[in-house]
Every structure is written in C-alpha cells, then in structure tokens.
Design a protein around this motif. Structure first.
Motif, PDB file in Angstrom:
ATOM      1  N   ILE A   1       0.508  -1.192   0.071  1.00  0.00           N
ATOM      2  CA  ILE A   1       0.254  -0.125  -0.056  1.00  0.00           C
ATOM      3  C   ILE A   1       0.712   1.312   0.187  1.00  0.00           C
ATOM      4  CG2 ILE A   1      -1.821   1.205   1.081  1.00  0.00           C
ATOM      5  CD1 ILE A   1      -2.848  -1.369   0.005  1.00  0.00           C
ATOM      6  N   GLY A   2       0.548   2.094  -0.768  1.00  0.00           N
ATOM      7  CA  GLY A   2       1.270   3.349  -1.228  1.00  0.00           C
ATOM      8  C   GLY A   2       0.544   4.697  -0.906  1.00  0.00           C
ATOM      9  N   TRP A   3       1.039   5.540  -0.327  1.00  0.00           N
ATOM     10  CA  TRP A   3       0.396   7.036  -0.308  1.00  0.00           C
ATOM     11  C   TRP A   3       1.185   8.004  -1.270  1.00  0.00           C
ATOM     12  CZ3 TRP A   3      -3.851   8.116   2.506  1.00  0.00           C
ATOM     13  CH2 TRP A   3      -4.400   7.250   3.311  1.00  0.00           C
ATOM     14  N   PHE A   4       0.348   8.516  -1.883  1.00  0.00           N
ATOM     15  CA  PHE A   4       0.817   9.679  -2.906  1.00  0.00           C
ATOM     16  C   PHE A   4       0.218  10.954  -2.691  1.00  0.00           C
ATOM     17  CE2 PHE A   4       3.108   6.607  -5.786  1.00  0.00           C
ATOM     18  CZ  PHE A   4       2.869   5.681  -5.452  1.00  0.00           C
ATOM     19  N   ARG A   5       0.838  11.979  -3.162  1.00  0.00           N
ATOM     20  CA  ARG A   5       0.023  13.307  -3.174  1.00  0.00           C
ATOM     21  C   ARG A   5       0.314  14.031  -4.534  1.00  0.00           C
ATOM     22  NH1 ARG A   5       4.074  16.033   1.563  1.00  0.00           N
ATOM     23  NH2 ARG A   5       5.783  16.242   0.135  1.00  0.00           N
ATOM     24  N   GLN A   6      -0.775  14.962  -4.716  1.00  0.00           N
ATOM     25  CA  GLN A   6      -0.609  15.666  -5.898  1.00  0.00           C
ATOM     26  C   GLN A   6      -1.121  17.117  -5.685  1.00  0.00           C
ATOM     27  OE1 GLN A   6      -2.615  13.690  -9.370  1.00  0.00           O
ATOM     28  NE2 GLN A   6      -1.195  14.793 -10.709  1.00  0.00           N
ATOM     29  N   VAL A   7      -0.214  17.674  -6.355  1.00  0.00           N
ATOM     30  CA  VAL A   7      -0.865  19.156  -6.471  1.00  0.00           C
ATOM     31  C   VAL A   7      -1.209  19.848  -7.821  1.00  0.00           C
ATOM     32  CG1 VAL A   7       0.491  19.998  -4.156  1.00  0.00           C
ATOM     33  CG2 VAL A   7       1.711  20.413  -6.626  1.00  0.00           C
ATOM     34  N   PRO A   8      -1.926  20.596  -8.171  1.00  0.00           N
ATOM     35  CA  PRO A   8      -2.287  21.218  -9.470  1.00  0.00           C
ATOM     36  C   PRO A   8      -0.951  21.568 -10.418  1.00  0.00           C
ATOM     37  CG  PRO A   8      -3.794  22.053  -7.946  1.00  0.00           C
ATOM     38  CD  PRO A   8      -2.649  21.642  -7.124  1.00  0.00           C
ATOM     39  N   GLY A   9      -1.000  20.889 -11.389  1.00  0.00           N
ATOM     40  CA  GLY A   9       0.209  20.962 -12.308  1.00  0.00           C
ATOM     41  C   GLY A   9       1.395  20.344 -12.135  1.00  0.00           C
ATOM     42  N   LYS A  10       1.677  19.322 -11.288  1.00  0.00           N
ATOM     43  CA  LYS A  10       2.754  18.524 -10.659  1.00  0.00           C
ATOM     44  C   LYS A  10       2.332  17.052 -10.917  1.00  0.00           C
ATOM     45  CE  LYS A  10       5.377  21.749  -8.208  1.00  0.00           C
ATOM     46  NZ  LYS A  10       6.179  21.735  -7.142  1.00  0.00           N
ATOM     47  N   GLU A  11       3.204  16.141 -11.168  1.00  0.00           N
ATOM     48  CA  GLU A  11       3.139  14.847 -11.186  1.00  0.00           C
ATOM     49  C   GLU A  11       2.929  14.140  -9.673  1.00  0.00           C
ATOM     50  OE1 GLU A  11       5.025  11.996 -14.308  1.00  0.00           O
ATOM     51  OE2 GLU A  11       6.070  11.654 -12.357  1.00  0.00           O
ATOM     52  N   ARG A  12       2.086  13.170  -9.762  1.00  0.00           N
ATOM     53  CA  ARG A  12       1.651  12.586  -8.375  1.00  0.00           C
ATOM     54  C   ARG A  12       3.090  12.073  -7.872  1.00  0.00           C
ATOM     55  NH1 ARG A  12      -3.805   9.145  -8.504  1.00  0.00           N
ATOM     56  NH2 ARG A  12      -4.458  11.352  -9.246  1.00  0.00           N
ATOM     57  N   GLU A  13       3.155  12.166  -6.713  1.00  0.00           N
ATOM     58  CA  GLU A  13       4.481  12.095  -6.118  1.00  0.00           C
ATOM     59  C   GLU A  13       4.274  10.890  -4.942  1.00  0.00           C
ATOM     60  OE1 GLU A  13       7.397  14.547  -2.959  1.00  0.00           O
ATOM     61  OE2 GLU A  13       5.397  15.233  -3.407  1.00  0.00           O
TER      62      GLU A  13
ATOM     63  N   ALA B   1       9.439   0.074  -2.527  1.00  0.00           N
ATOM     64  CA  ALA B   1      10.153   1.185  -2.526  1.00  0.00           C
ATOM     65  C   ALA B   1      10.492   1.560  -3.899  1.00  0.00           C
ATOM     66  CB  ALA B   1      11.592   0.803  -1.759  1.00  0.00           C
ATOM     67  N   ASN B   2      10.325   2.947  -4.164  1.00  0.00           N
ATOM     68  CA  ASN B   2      10.577   3.493  -5.623  1.00  0.00           C
ATOM     69  C   ASN B   2       9.720   3.128  -6.408  1.00  0.00           C
ATOM     70  OD1 ASN B   2      12.779   5.345  -4.646  1.00  0.00           O
ATOM     71  ND2 ASN B   2      14.034   3.124  -4.527  1.00  0.00           N
ATOM     72  N   TYR B   3       8.607   2.351  -6.073  1.00  0.00           N
ATOM     73  CA  TYR B   3       7.653   2.116  -7.239  1.00  0.00           C
ATOM     74  C   TYR B   3       6.792   3.353  -7.642  1.00  0.00           C
ATOM     75  CZ  TYR B   3       7.223  -2.927  -7.157  1.00  0.00           C
ATOM     76  OH  TYR B   3       7.244  -4.233  -7.101  1.00  0.00           O
ATOM     77  N   PRO B   4       6.887   3.767  -8.951  1.00  0.00           N
ATOM     78  CA  PRO B   4       5.910   4.864  -9.312  1.00  0.00           C
ATOM     79  C   PRO B   4       4.600   4.690  -9.338  1.00  0.00           C
ATOM     80  CG  PRO B   4       6.633   3.625 -11.321  1.00  0.00           C
ATOM     81  CD  PRO B   4       7.384   3.104 -10.146  1.00  0.00           C
ATOM     82  N   TYR B   5       3.762   5.810  -9.370  1.00  0.00           N
ATOM     83  CA  TYR B   5       2.301   5.593  -8.763  1.00  0.00           C
ATOM     84  C   TYR B   5       1.850   4.756 -10.156  1.00  0.00           C
ATOM     85  CZ  TYR B   5       1.658   9.194 -12.778  1.00  0.00           C
ATOM     86  OH  TYR B   5       1.490   9.729 -14.012  1.00  0.00           O
ATOM     87  N   THR B   6       2.496   4.640 -11.458  1.00  0.00           N
ATOM     88  CA  THR B   6       2.064   3.932 -12.531  1.00  0.00           C
ATOM     89  C   THR B   6       2.014   2.354 -12.284  1.00  0.00           C
ATOM     90  OG1 THR B   6       4.138   4.121 -13.578  1.00  0.00           O
ATOM     91  CG2 THR B   6       2.479   5.599 -14.292  1.00  0.00           C
ATOM     92  N   ALA B   7       2.783   1.994 -11.244  1.00  0.00           N
ATOM     93  CA  ALA B   7       2.704   0.557 -11.028  1.00  0.00           C
ATOM     94  C   ALA B   7       1.440   0.106 -10.218  1.00  0.00           C
ATOM     95  CB  ALA B   7       4.119   0.330 -10.348  1.00  0.00           C
TER      96      ALA B   7
ATOM     97  N   ALA C   1      -3.012   0.545  -4.149  1.00  0.00           N
ATOM     98  CA  ALA C   1      -2.565  -0.928  -3.685  1.00  0.00           C
ATOM     99  C   ALA C   1      -1.895  -1.489  -4.904  1.00  0.00           C
ATOM    100  CB  ALA C   1      -3.770  -1.511  -3.042  1.00  0.00           C
ATOM    101  N   VAL C   2      -0.885  -2.375  -4.549  1.00  0.00           N
ATOM    102  CA  VAL C   2      -0.516  -3.136  -5.947  1.00  0.00           C
ATOM    103  C   VAL C   2       0.048  -4.499  -5.306  1.00  0.00           C
ATOM    104  CG1 VAL C   2       1.821  -2.275  -5.443  1.00  0.00           C
ATOM    105  CG2 VAL C   2       1.272  -3.223  -7.699  1.00  0.00           C
ATOM    106  N   LYS C   3      -0.546  -5.607  -5.879  1.00  0.00           N
ATOM    107  CA  LYS C   3       0.020  -7.023  -5.573  1.00  0.00           C
ATOM    108  C   LYS C   3       1.490  -7.088  -5.673  1.00  0.00           C
ATOM    109  CE  LYS C   3      -2.200 -11.618  -5.184  1.00  0.00           C
ATOM    110  NZ  LYS C   3      -3.030 -12.343  -5.720  1.00  0.00           N
ATOM    111  N   SER C   4       2.203  -6.797  -4.675  1.00  0.00           N
ATOM    112  CA  SER C   4       3.709  -6.981  -4.726  1.00  0.00           C
ATOM    113  C   SER C   4       4.322  -7.164  -3.262  1.00  0.00           C
ATOM    114  CB  SER C   4       4.107  -5.576  -5.281  1.00  0.00           C
ATOM    115  OG  SER C   4       5.561  -5.696  -5.336  1.00  0.00           O
TER     116      SER C   4
END
Length: 125
Positions: free
Chosen positions: A34-46, A105-111, A98-101
């Motif tokens: 399980i990961g937590w990400f954040r995003q502000v307008p105009g920027k990529e999800r971090e 660490a260092n997984y991008p949001y696209t994973a 969530a990702v089945k893994s």
C-alpha cells in the motif's frame, strides 16, 4: 470488488498533525503493498510512503522522513499514515493505492492498480 476508502485529512496549521486511514475491501492486506501519494495542480503525482503488508517493510520520501509514519492493522484491513510537523509544502491531495507486490520502494504511481478517492490536506495558518 476491490476498493480503497480514505478518511482523514483537512485543514491544519503548520506544525500540526493529521492521520489518514485507508480501509481496504475486496482483498486482504498481506498480499499487497500500500502506498500513499500526493499531488498538487500542475505537478506529477508524488510518492510519499509505502508499506509492504506481508513483512512490514516501509519506505519514505526524503521530504517526509522523520515526520510521517505508515503502519498497518491486519484486523481492520487498514493502513494508516500519521503526519506530524506538517509544513505548507505538504499541502496536496493525498491518495492511497494498492499493488499486489512484496516490494514497494521507489515504485512509481503507474505501478499501482487500485486507488482511493483522494483527500485534500491544506497546511496553512
């Protein structure tokens, strides 16, 4: 149906604390990271933090190390993000995912395959 439901967030003054919850349904935590990400307008999800549910390994972005703590509760099938010493630059929409893994660490949001609805955090005086 696999679902993540977030709660927590809101408006807080600099230096304050908030706690997010990410409740999972339709799957059990031990097989997922399980990961937590954040995003502000105009920027990529971090990426902010993640936890490997099976062994408890955690990862934190440098910007939140020492201030944020991620944890899990198997009984409640829930992951938490405790955020302390909040700064204005922490202002963003926060998402759990969530990702089945057995790694995260260092997984991008696209994973990540499954996402919560997103919750706004605003740090301002």
């Amino acid at each position: 149906q696999l679902q993540l439901v977030e709660s927590g967030g809101g408006l807080v003054q600099p230096g304050g604390s908030l706690r997010f919850s990410c409740a999972a349904s339709g799957f059990t935590l031990p097989y997922y990271a399980i990961g937590w990400f954040r995003q502000v307008p105009g920027k990529e999800r971090e990426g902010v933090s993640c936890i490997v549910s099976s062994d408890g390994n955690t990862y934190y972005a440098d910007s939140v190390k020492g201030r944020f703590t991620i944890s899990r509760d198997y009984a409640k099938n829930t992951v938490y993000l405790q955020m302390n010493s909040l700064k204005p630059e922490d202002t963003a929409v926060y998402y759990c995912a969530a990702v089945k893994s057995r790694y995260c660490a260092n997984y991008p949001y696209t994973a990540y395959d499954y996402w919560g609805q997103g919750t706004q955090v605003t740090v301002s005086s």
